[in-house]
Design a protein around this motif. Sequence first.
Motif, PDB file in Angstrom:
ATOM      1  N   THR A  37     -27.587  14.216  36.679  1.00 59.24           N
ATOM      2  CA  THR A  37     -26.478  13.293  36.412  1.00 59.24           C
ATOM      3  C   THR A  37     -27.056  11.982  35.903  1.00 59.24           C
ATOM      4  OG1 THR A  37     -25.108  14.277  38.139  1.00 59.24           O
ATOM      5  CG2 THR A  37     -24.529  12.046  37.433  1.00 59.24           C
ATOM      6  N   TYR A  81     -23.607  -1.532  46.614  1.00 57.75           N
ATOM      7  CA  TYR A  81     -22.545  -0.709  46.048  1.00 57.75           C
ATOM      8  C   TYR A  81     -23.125   0.440  45.223  1.00 57.75           C
ATOM      9  CZ  TYR A  81     -18.609   0.850  43.273  1.00 57.75           C
ATOM     10  OH  TYR A  81     -17.661   1.637  42.668  1.00 57.75           O
ATOM     11  N   ARG A  83     -26.044   1.761  45.462  1.00 57.60           N
ATOM     12  CA  ARG A  83     -26.722   2.686  46.373  1.00 57.60           C
ATOM     13  C   ARG A  83     -25.732   3.705  46.951  1.00 57.60           C
ATOM     14  NH1 ARG A  83     -28.773  -1.038  49.368  1.00 57.60           N
ATOM     15  NH2 ARG A  83     -30.593  -1.389  48.049  1.00 57.60           N
ATOM     16  N   LYS A  84     -24.524   3.252  47.267  1.00 56.19           N
ATOM     17  CA  LYS A  84     -23.497   4.150  47.807  1.00 56.19           C
ATOM     18  C   LYS A  84     -22.997   5.125  46.749  1.00 56.19           C
ATOM     19  CE  LYS A  84     -22.033   0.950  51.423  1.00 56.19           C
ATOM     20  NZ  LYS A  84     -20.971   0.057  51.939  1.00 56.19           N
ATOM     21  N   VAL A  85     -22.894   4.660  45.517  1.00 53.84           N
ATOM     22  CA  VAL A  85     -22.503   5.561  44.423  1.00 53.84           C
ATOM     23  C   VAL A  85     -23.555   6.647  44.253  1.00 53.84           C
ATOM     24  CG1 VAL A  85     -22.076   5.748  41.947  1.00 53.84           C
ATOM     25  CG2 VAL A  85     -21.148   3.801  43.216  1.00 53.84           C
ATOM     26  N   ALA A  87     -25.615   7.801  46.426  1.00 49.86           N
ATOM     27  CA  ALA A  87     -25.609   8.699  47.589  1.00 49.86           C
ATOM     28  C   ALA A  87     -24.492   9.733  47.506  1.00 49.86           C
ATOM     29  CB  ALA A  87     -25.467   7.884  48.878  1.00 49.86           C
ATOM     30  N   SER A  88     -23.484   9.469  46.700  1.00 51.58           N
ATOM     31  CA  SER A  88     -22.358  10.404  46.577  1.00 51.58           C
ATOM     32  C   SER A  88     -22.611  11.501  45.549  1.00 51.58           C
ATOM     33  CB  SER A  88     -21.084   9.638  46.191  1.00 51.58           C
ATOM     34  OG  SER A  88     -21.139   9.220  44.828  1.00 51.58           O
ATOM     35  N   ILE A  89     -23.747  11.429  44.865  1.00 54.50           N
ATOM     36  CA  ILE A  89     -24.046  12.370  43.783  1.00 54.50           C
ATOM     37  C   ILE A  89     -25.058  13.402  44.259  1.00 54.50           C
ATOM     38  CG2 ILE A  89     -25.047  12.583  41.464  1.00 54.50           C
ATOM     39  CD1 ILE A  89     -24.006   9.730  40.935  1.00 54.50           C
ATOM     40  N   ASP A  90     -24.733  14.681  44.055  1.00 52.14           N
ATOM     41  CA  ASP A  90     -25.646  15.767  44.417  1.00 52.14           C
ATOM     42  C   ASP A  90     -26.635  16.020  43.289  1.00 52.14           C
ATOM     43  OD1 ASP A  90     -24.410  16.252  46.879  1.00 52.14           O
ATOM     44  OD2 ASP A  90     -22.921  17.573  45.976  1.00 52.14           O
ATOM     45  N   ASN A 112     -34.549   6.465  47.202  1.00 56.08           N
ATOM     46  CA  ASN A 112     -33.652   7.591  46.917  1.00 56.08           C
ATOM     47  C   ASN A 112     -34.441   8.672  46.177  1.00 56.08           C
ATOM     48  OD1 ASN A 112     -31.730   9.410  45.867  1.00 56.08           O
ATOM     49  ND2 ASN A 112     -30.164   7.824  45.752  1.00 56.08           N
ATOM     50  N   ASN A 114     -33.577  11.398  44.913  1.00 56.24           N
ATOM     51  CA  ASN A 114     -32.855  12.058  43.822  1.00 56.24           C
ATOM     52  C   ASN A 114     -33.007  11.338  42.488  1.00 56.24           C
ATOM     53  OD1 ASN A 114     -31.909  14.141  45.387  1.00 56.24           O
ATOM     54  ND2 ASN A 114     -29.912  13.232  45.770  1.00 56.24           N
TER      55      ASN A 114
END
Length: 264
Positions: A37, A81, A83-85, A87-90, A112, A114
């Motif tokens: 992504t 903010y 960082r939270k976005v 974290a929501s992505i696989d 992170n 990922n």
Amino acid sequence: MRVRKVFAVLGTLLALAAVVPSGAGASEETTKTKKPTVVLVHGAFADASSWNGVVERLQRKGFPVVAVANPLRSLTGDATYLRKVLASIDGPIVLAGHSYGGMVQSEAALGNPNVKSLVYVAAFAPEKGESALELSGKFPGSTLGDTLSTIDIGDGTKDLVIQQDKYWQQFAADVSRKDATLAAATQRPVNDTALTEKAGEPAWHQIPSYFVVAGKDKNIPIAAQKWMAERAHAKAVVEVRNASHSVAVSQPDTVADLIVRAAR
């Protein structure tokens, strides 16, 4: 006879099971071939639509894309903010930031696993303790200060905007006058706190970085962009000699191509 028919049906099912891949196997294969992504972070005096040309090209190549609405309130808050976005992505992520967005991504990506690559598009790549204001003035050439107007927020801070009649020449000189006029009217103000706050430990020490540098940038001098890219030991540096600060708008093919390269 009935027993023979049962065994015949079982034999057929077993034969099919031997040649048809299981759901788990297909899922594993899909995971292996899935593209990362791409997360895009705009900077000050712009909004997420400034990435539209890049988004279109990446989507045509099959990449899932998220263009984040960067709050532009404070470096710490904006990074939290983002960082939270993230974290929501696989799955794997390629993170690209423009201008002040480079400050935000440098902080948000730290730790992170990922995030596989960082792309800086006419962007700040700070070291710990540096601010966007400090980096923009490190080398001569920035004329941004003379084009700004302030909005008093009432809490001791001010929002900053580029005066609309100066936006085209300052920010987007290689973009059509019509598009620059629209961008000037829809620009999002940045709080002065965001530009003066000092950066924490940057992720580019651990994550490979790629840079697009804009040769005629009047916000972040090209000398500063090249210096930051060299300091970060960038995997690749693409210079667009006649590009303004809005290089992602004027040169979406170049920017998208480098993001694809970083994704590999």
